[in-house]
Structure formats: C-alpha cells, structure tokens
Write an enzyme that holds these catalytic residues in place. Structure first.
Site: not given
Lengths: 227, 81
Positions: A88, A197, A199
């Site tokens: 991002c 994303h 994570e």
C-alpha cells in the site's frame, strides 16, 4: 540459528506497522522496529514498508517519505539485494524512490476502496512469494484511494515480458490499474510492492478474509534461512 | 527577490479522474461549453535572490526531484513579473 530479523519501518502517519510486526512474529521471525529519522537499518535481514498515510500523503503519496533519513540507507541496501516488501503506502514509497518502476495514482472511480480482494500470484520466484503456487488465487484486504498502477507502455512491456507482474487483481479491477496489476517486483526479485495487505490476513481472530497473507512471511523466512 | 511559479500537470496520457469529476460537475451547475478538465498543482517559490540562471537551474532540480514525479507528471517553470 537465531531467528531471522525483519525490520518494520515507521514514518509519521504509518498505520500498519503493528500488524506488520505481528505478522512477522507469527511467522517465527524477529520484528525489528526501524524509525524513519534514523540512518540505521540495525543489521536486519529484510525490511517491510507497511501502509498508512506517511507524511499525511502530502504532495504525493510517498513523495516525502522517500527522502527520510532511513531511506538513504534503505535505497542502496535494496539495490544491493536486501529483501524489501512494500504494501500500500509502502508500495507507493518504493515507486517514488524509483526502486520499482511506474507510479500509483488516484483510483479511476475516485472512491477509496476497502474490501476483500481476490488476487492471482503470477510470480513465485521472488523473495516474498516463493511459498505460493504459480497461478494461485489468494484473498487479501485492500484499502486505498490511490492504487491505480500506471507506467509507460515500454515499462509495462518489460514488466510483462520479464514476468515481473507478481500479483494481478482477479474477479474485477478495484482501481483501474493498467493490466489489472496489483503488485510488481524489481529485476532481481528482492523488492516487491503491492497494494493489498498481507499483514491483515494472517489470523482468523481478527476477522480476516483468509490467512493467505502468511505466505509472504513464510516465503521470506524460507529465503533467509536458505540464503 | 523573485517569485518563481512551478506548474505540475499529469502527463496527457495519464487518466485524471479528478478532472473528469470536475468536468462532470460543471453542467450540473449550469455551466456549459467545457469539453474537458485536467487538474494540476501550482507551486509558488519565493527566492531569496534574483531568478537568475543559477537559481532557475536549482528550481528545475527541485521540480525534477520533489515537486513533480516525472514518471507521471510534466512541469513548467516561469518567473512571475
């Protein structure tokens, strides 16, 4: 052997550094906090540039972060082969730093997009994707207003012919990215940037749409252990 | 003392959804006769000294390095009279 050490960079306005550190620890590595104002990579084996709104996205996303003192260390290290993942805002910073070609621009639909997104893994030779299967479809959260990947025709042709498009959106393009590109890598395959994303997709506990993000961290651990 | 203006625009081939949204809003507000809008940025730099060749060369470097991302944007420099 001691645990692999993965640096997590925090700029003013970074949001996802705690999730990034948690994802790294869940995979069995040590998460080493790196501060944007320090000229010190603390001897880490790899670096994760997480998402957020570094420097308030002033000027352009990633334009100010790219000149942070830490980046003076990170840019030559990445060019020298240090594995770096940017998600991002981290991807935007990698493009602004010219570690990856092209740029991320305002979403075609103008809307900030926040949803679970299917993504196809197209390159499993990078330091961050070697544990995926070629063509594997995964689901990761996306949340961005400026994720439309653009590059000139010559750059796109090189990325495609060298297999450097690592991730492509599947089941609909959320932001108008050229070629449905969600993520790319550099020539050496040590630097990877993507808008989704990983994570945020490592634990069922948090309501994540999948735990597919774990593959990024098991990949880098495997790469570091075998290095 | 001099003021130097740096205008930064998305390259023509780069989609400008913000400009399109503005173009779409104009007819709704009763303005007609505008076929397209492109949105850009204007920087006003107040120089300590005159806008001589050396100063303008520096401004060009600033524009290339920070003010514009030349992957997607063009810039132009002019000295304000």
């Amino acid at each position: 052997m001691s645990a692999a050490r993965v640096g997590i960079v925090t700029f003013p306005g970074t949001l996802d550094d705690q999730d990034a550190a948690r994802a790294v620890r869940l995979a069995g590595a040590e998460a080493v906090p790196l501060w944007h104002a320090d000229r010190d990579l603390r001897g880490v084996d790899a670096v994760f540039l997480p998402g957020g709104f570094s420097y308030g996205d002033y000027l352009r996303c990633g334009a100010i972060s790219r000149f942070a003192p830490l980046m003076d260390e990170l840019i030559p290290a990445a060019r020298g082969g240090l594995p770096v993942l940017g998600t991002c805002n981290g991807f935007q910073i990698l493009c602004e730093a010219h570690l990856l070609p092209g740029a991320l621009t305002r979403n075609a639909g103008l809307h900030y997009v926040c949803r679970d997104q299917r993504i196809r893994v197209e390159n499993t030779d990078t330091a961050w994707t070697c544990e995926f299967a070629p063509g594997q479809e995964i689901v990761l959260p996306i949340k961005h207003g400026e994720g439309r990947y653009v590059a000139d025709a010559a750059t796109l042709a090189v990325l495609e012919s060298e297999g450097r498009v690592v991730f492509r959106y599947a089941g609909g393009n959320p932001n108008g990215s050229l070629g449905d590109i969600a993520g790319i890598t550099n020539e050496a395959g040590n630097i990877v940037g993507l808008m989704p994303h990983p994570e945020h997709a490592v634990e069922e506990l948090t309501g994540a749409p999948s735990v597919d993000g774990r593959g990024f961290f098991t990949s880098i651990l495997k790469r570091l252990v075998n290095a | 003392m001099a003021r130097v203006i740096v205008d930064v625009m998305l390259k023509p081939e780069i989609l400008d959804p913000q400009g399109q949204a503005i173009a779409g809003a104009l007819p709704r507000l009763g303005f007609s006769g505008v076929s397209a809008v492109r949105q850009g940025k204007r920087f006003e730099l107040e120089l300590d000294g005159p806008a001589d060749e050396a100063a303008l060369s520096d401004v060009r470097k600033m524009a290339e390095t920070l003010l514009a991302n030349t992957v997607i944007e063009d810039f132009s420099i002019k000295v304000e009279e």
